[in-house]
Scaffold this motif. Structure first.
Motif, PDB file in Angstrom:
ATOM      1  N   VAL A   1      -3.511  -8.526 -11.396  1.00 48.46           N
ATOM      2  CA  VAL A   1      -2.640  -7.782 -10.490  1.00 48.46           C
ATOM      3  C   VAL A   1      -3.065  -6.316 -10.530  1.00 48.46           C
ATOM      4  CG1 VAL A   1      -0.280  -7.078  -9.993  1.00 48.46           C
ATOM      5  CG2 VAL A   1      -0.742  -9.369 -10.880  1.00 48.46           C
ATOM      6  N   THR A   2      -3.297  -5.731  -9.368  1.00 42.52           N
ATOM      7  CA  THR A   2      -3.802  -4.361  -9.292  1.00 42.52           C
ATOM      8  C   THR A   2      -2.728  -3.396  -8.796  1.00 42.52           C
ATOM      9  OG1 THR A   2      -6.050  -5.143  -8.850  1.00 42.52           O
ATOM     10  CG2 THR A   2      -5.550  -2.855  -8.268  1.00 42.52           C
ATOM     11  N   LEU A   3      -2.417  -2.405  -9.614  1.00 45.89           N
ATOM     12  CA  LEU A   3      -1.526  -1.319  -9.205  1.00 45.89           C
ATOM     13  C   LEU A   3      -2.375  -0.214  -8.594  1.00 45.89           C
ATOM     14  CD1 LEU A   3       0.784  -1.115 -12.375  1.00 45.89           C
ATOM     15  CD2 LEU A   3       1.038  -2.566 -10.346  1.00 45.89           C
ATOM     16  N   GLU A   4      -1.867   0.416  -7.570  1.00 43.77           N
ATOM     17  CA  GLU A   4      -2.670   1.402  -6.843  1.00 43.77           C
ATOM     18  C   GLU A   4      -2.448   2.832  -7.320  1.00 43.77           C
ATOM     19  OE1 GLU A   4      -5.008   0.752  -4.751  1.00 43.77           O
ATOM     20  OE2 GLU A   4      -4.659  -1.407  -4.598  1.00 43.77           O
ATOM     21  N   ASN A   5      -1.265   3.142  -7.823  1.00 41.07           N
ATOM     22  CA  ASN A   5      -0.921   4.552  -8.041  1.00 41.07           C
ATOM     23  C   ASN A   5      -0.578   4.923  -9.478  1.00 41.07           C
ATOM     24  OD1 ASN A   5      -0.961   5.243  -5.144  1.00 41.07           O
ATOM     25  ND2 ASN A   5       0.797   3.874  -5.028  1.00 41.07           N
ATOM     26  N   SER A   6      -0.331   3.966 -10.332  1.00 37.98           N
ATOM     27  CA  SER A   6       0.202   4.274 -11.645  1.00 37.98           C
ATOM     28  C   SER A   6      -0.848   4.845 -12.596  1.00 37.98           C
ATOM     29  CB  SER A   6       0.798   3.016 -12.269  1.00 37.98           C
ATOM     30  OG  SER A   6       1.226   3.268 -13.589  1.00 37.98           O
ATOM     31  N   SER A   7      -0.438   5.845 -13.373  1.00 37.90           N
ATOM     32  CA  SER A   7      -1.272   6.324 -14.467  1.00 37.90           C
ATOM     33  C   SER A   7      -1.000   5.444 -15.688  1.00 37.90           C
ATOM     34  CB  SER A   7      -0.947   7.784 -14.785  1.00 37.90           C
ATOM     35  OG  SER A   7       0.412   7.919 -15.130  1.00 37.90           O
ATOM     36  N   HIS A   8      -1.714   5.695 -16.771  1.00 37.24           N
ATOM     37  CA  HIS A   8      -1.611   4.807 -17.928  1.00 37.24           C
ATOM     38  C   HIS A   8      -0.218   4.830 -18.565  1.00 37.24           C
ATOM     39  CE1 HIS A   8      -3.276   2.337 -21.114  1.00 37.24           C
ATOM     40  NE2 HIS A   8      -2.631   3.084 -21.993  1.00 37.24           N
ATOM     41  N   ASP A   9       0.436   5.978 -18.517  1.00 36.61           N
ATOM     42  CA  ASP A   9       1.755   6.076 -19.163  1.00 36.61           C
ATOM     43  C   ASP A   9       2.909   5.775 -18.220  1.00 36.61           C
ATOM     44  OD1 ASP A   9       1.714   8.288 -17.535  1.00 36.61           O
ATOM     45  OD2 ASP A   9       2.081   9.758 -19.127  1.00 36.61           O
ATOM     46  N   PHE A  10       2.593   5.261 -17.012  1.00 39.32           N
ATOM     47  CA  PHE A  10       3.616   4.910 -16.016  1.00 39.32           C
ATOM     48  C   PHE A  10       4.402   6.126 -15.524  1.00 39.32           C
ATOM     49  CE2 PHE A  10       3.992   0.369 -17.847  1.00 39.32           C
ATOM     50  CZ  PHE A  10       3.057  -0.092 -16.944  1.00 39.32           C
ATOM     51  N   SER A  11       3.878   7.328 -15.768  1.00 43.35           N
ATOM     52  CA  SER A  11       4.633   8.533 -15.408  1.00 43.35           C
ATOM     53  C   SER A  11       4.824   8.670 -13.903  1.00 43.35           C
ATOM     54  CB  SER A  11       3.942   9.786 -15.964  1.00 43.35           C
ATOM     55  OG  SER A  11       2.617   9.877 -15.471  1.00 43.35           O
ATOM     56  N   ASN A  12       3.896   8.165 -13.120  1.00 45.74           N
ATOM     57  CA  ASN A  12       4.040   8.258 -11.662  1.00 45.74           C
ATOM     58  C   ASN A  12       4.039   6.872 -11.024  1.00 45.74           C
ATOM     59  OD1 ASN A  12       1.411   7.738 -12.303  1.00 45.74           O
ATOM     60  ND2 ASN A  12       0.526   8.953 -10.646  1.00 45.74           N
ATOM     61  N   LEU A  13       4.687   5.942 -11.680  1.00 49.38           N
ATOM     62  CA  LEU A  13       4.777   4.573 -11.172  1.00 49.38           C
ATOM     63  C   LEU A  13       5.588   4.568  -9.879  1.00 49.38           C
ATOM     64  CD1 LEU A  13       4.008   1.626 -11.970  1.00 49.38           C
ATOM     65  CD2 LEU A  13       6.250   1.469 -13.059  1.00 49.38           C
ATOM     66  N   SER A  14       4.956   4.158  -8.795  1.00 47.21           N
ATOM     67  CA  SER A  14       5.634   4.156  -7.500  1.00 47.21           C
ATOM     68  C   SER A  14       6.557   2.944  -7.386  1.00 47.21           C
ATOM     69  CB  SER A  14       4.604   4.111  -6.368  1.00 47.21           C
ATOM     70  OG  SER A  14       3.922   2.867  -6.369  1.00 47.21           O
ATOM     71  N   LYS A  15       7.476   3.004  -6.420  1.00 45.87           N
ATOM     72  CA  LYS A  15       8.382   1.882  -6.197  1.00 45.87           C
ATOM     73  C   LYS A  15       7.610   0.631  -5.778  1.00 45.87           C
ATOM     74  CE  LYS A  15      12.344   4.773  -5.002  1.00 45.87           C
ATOM     75  NZ  LYS A  15      13.342   5.150  -3.971  1.00 45.87           N
ATOM     76  N   GLN A  16       6.518   0.848  -5.001  1.00 47.62           N
ATOM     77  CA  GLN A  16       5.703  -0.289  -4.591  1.00 47.62           C
ATOM     78  C   GLN A  16       5.061  -0.967  -5.795  1.00 47.62           C
ATOM     79  OE1 GLN A  16       5.593   2.755  -3.221  1.00 47.62           O
ATOM     80  NE2 GLN A  16       6.511   2.299  -1.222  1.00 47.62           N
ATOM     81  N   ASP A  17       4.579  -0.137  -6.739  1.00 46.36           N
ATOM     82  CA  ASP A  17       3.961  -0.697  -7.939  1.00 46.36           C
ATOM     83  C   ASP A  17       4.985  -1.385  -8.837  1.00 46.36           C
ATOM     84  OD1 ASP A  17       1.393  -0.048  -7.281  1.00 46.36           O
ATOM     85  OD2 ASP A  17       1.260   1.731  -8.540  1.00 46.36           O
ATOM     86  N   ILE A  18       6.195  -0.817  -8.903  1.00 48.51           N
ATOM     87  CA  ILE A  18       7.258  -1.444  -9.695  1.00 48.51           C
ATOM     88  C   ILE A  18       7.566  -2.830  -9.145  1.00 48.51           C
ATOM     89  CG2 ILE A  18       9.680  -1.327 -10.392  1.00 48.51           C
ATOM     90  CD1 ILE A  18       9.472   1.709 -10.258  1.00 48.51           C
ATOM     91  N   LEU A  19       7.698  -2.928  -7.821  1.00 38.08           N
ATOM     92  CA  LEU A  19       8.023  -4.204  -7.197  1.00 38.08           C
ATOM     93  C   LEU A  19       6.888  -5.210  -7.379  1.00 38.08           C
ATOM     94  CD1 LEU A  19       9.760  -3.020  -3.903  1.00 38.08           C
ATOM     95  CD2 LEU A  19      10.820  -4.180  -5.849  1.00 38.08           C
ATOM     96  N   LEU A  20       5.639  -4.751  -7.255  1.00 35.30           N
ATOM     97  CA  LEU A  20       4.500  -5.645  -7.436  1.00 35.30           C
ATOM     98  C   LEU A  20       4.442  -6.146  -8.882  1.00 35.30           C
ATOM     99  CD1 LEU A  20       1.930  -6.973  -6.377  1.00 35.30           C
ATOM    100  CD2 LEU A  20       0.683  -4.874  -6.976  1.00 35.30           C
ATOM    101  N   LEU A  21       4.596  -5.224  -9.826  1.00 35.30           N
ATOM    102  CA  LEU A  21       4.598  -5.585 -11.243  1.00 35.30           C
ATOM    103  C   LEU A  21       5.716  -6.589 -11.526  1.00 35.30           C
ATOM    104  CD1 LEU A  21       3.847  -5.175 -14.260  1.00 35.30           C
ATOM    105  CD2 LEU A  21       5.343  -3.179 -14.261  1.00 35.30           C
ATOM    106  N   SER A  22       6.909  -6.294 -11.016  1.00 35.47           N
ATOM    107  CA  SER A  22       8.060  -7.160 -11.255  1.00 35.47           C
ATOM    108  C   SER A  22       7.834  -8.543 -10.673  1.00 35.47           C
ATOM    109  CB  SER A  22       9.319  -6.541 -10.641  1.00 35.47           C
ATOM    110  OG  SER A  22       9.559  -5.257 -11.155  1.00 35.47           O
ATOM    111  N   LYS A  23       7.398  -8.591  -9.423  1.00 34.60           N
ATOM    112  CA  LYS A  23       7.204  -9.879  -8.747  1.00 34.60           C
ATOM    113  C   LYS A  23       6.200 -10.756  -9.484  1.00 34.60           C
ATOM    114  CE  LYS A  23       4.568 -10.254  -5.118  1.00 34.60           C
ATOM    115  NZ  LYS A  23       4.005 -10.142  -3.744  1.00 34.60           N
ATOM    116  N   GLU A  24       5.066 -10.163  -9.870  1.00 31.38           N
ATOM    117  CA  GLU A  24       4.004 -10.963 -10.475  1.00 31.38           C
ATOM    118  C   GLU A  24       4.359 -11.420 -11.890  1.00 31.38           C
ATOM    119  OE1 GLU A  24       1.648 -12.221  -8.904  1.00 31.38           O
ATOM    120  OE2 GLU A  24       1.778 -11.084  -7.052  1.00 31.38           O
TER     121      GLU A  24
END
Length: 327
Positions: free
Chosen positions: A293-316
């Motif tokens: 699963v590929t996140l597009e915007n997140s840095s390693h510490d999740f400091s700028n985790l976007s809502k789209q990435d949160i939803l993708l992470l959660s869904k998968e």
């Protein structure tokens, strides 16, 4: 015509019976899919409001806190049990959470970003166990840390009847350095990385591993961007090139390795995206079930985790665990 109608009725009755039997047999799994879907829709609504990642509630209601699962060299290590909210006839599936922190920092408290996901499974009968491991320092290397995670799995097997664990359904979820340790623990055998004599007779096999931003090839890491502590420790290790190769999960992939879900970000500057593709390809070569699963915007510490990435992470993550559910 009457013959045709009669045959059609028989076919319809057979279809109804088949659907009824299928629904009865798989009723728990169907219910799980429905409940998980509802929770995902709820999370979507929350995230599409003005909620931020820091506002999500952390895990609470610990059933048993700071249970000592091993004590070697007078260093007691503990785990927290977040008990399932539903009793299952075959016992509770277990998800072990392994924290990150560059191998030298961190604790077993579950981050708020993961809390809603893990709480969903508690409601469906899963037990969540958060594991402490000894942090690296001069004299305490990767072998000790991996042994700690494997001993935590062995502890689950040892205590399956006391806590009603289903030991056929154990998964590990790790973040960053915790994902690195989780992969090593999952890909290695029962007789590897033993540390506690009270636990060494028990298995360490898991059904699946979820790797979130974990280093899979330590040679690929740019340690100049790491903390002073880890750099200082690594400099103190003789034969560092051998050690780095020995403790790279990519070198332990084999055809019987557990199912693997990998979550990585293209914007991660500490653990490069290359770590994911190389492990993915190695798993495919060995016939291991794997998903990336590929996140597009997140840095390693999740400091700028976007809502789209949160939803993708959660869904998968939700989908992967449901697919590996015993229900």
């Amino acid at each position: 015509m009457k013959r045709f109608v009669k045959i059609l009725k028989i076919i319809l009755i057979a279809v109804v019976i088949f659907i009824s039997c299928f629904t009865f047999i798989y009723r728990n799994r169907i219910k799980l899919y429905i409940n998980i879907g509802k929770k995902y829709v709820y999370l979507q609504k929350k995230l599409h409001s003005d909620i931020h990642i820091k506002d999500i509630n952390a895990m609470n209601t610990i059933y048993a806190e700071n249970i000592v699962y091993k004590n070697t060299n007078n260093v007691p290590l503990t785990l927290d049990i977040y008990k399932s909210k539903k009793k299952l006839s075959k016992g509770s599936p277990v998800i072990l959470y392994v924290h990150g922190g560059s191998w030298v920092y961190g604790d077993k408290s579950i981050p708020s970003a993961l809390s809603p996901l893990l709480d969903v499974f508690r409601e469906e009968g899963f037990t969540i166990i958060s594991v402490e491991y000894q942090l690296m320092k001069p004299g305490v290397g990767f072998d000790k840390l991996v042994s700690d995670i494997k001993d935590a799995v062995r502890w689950v097997y040892k205590n399956q009847y006391e806590y009603n664990f289903n030991t056929n359904e154990i998964g590990i979820l790790g973040i960053s350095s915790g994902a690195h340790l989780s992969l090593l623990a999952a890909y290695t055998g029962d007789n590897e990385f033993k540390d506690d004599s009270n636990l060494e007779v028990y298995p360490s096999k898991v059904k699946y591993v979820i790797d979130i931003l974990g280093p899979t090839d330590l040679n690929s890491l740019n340690f100049s961007k790491a903390t002073w502590d880890i750099n200082n420790i690594l400099k103190s290790i003789p034969n560092i090139k051998y050690v780095v190769s020995k403790y790279s999960p990519i070198n332990y992939v084999h055809e019987n390795a557990p199912k693997t879900l990998m979550v990585y970000s293209k914007k991660d500057t500490l653990v490069s995206y290359k770590n994911s593709t190389e492990l993915y390809n190695k798993c495919v070569e060995n016939g291991v079930f794997v998903k990336l699963v590929t996140l597009e915007n997140s840095s390693h510490d999740f400091s700028n985790l976007s809502k789209q990435d949160i939803l993708l992470l959660s869904k998968e993550v939700l989908k992967f665990i449901v697919q590996n559910s015993p229900l």
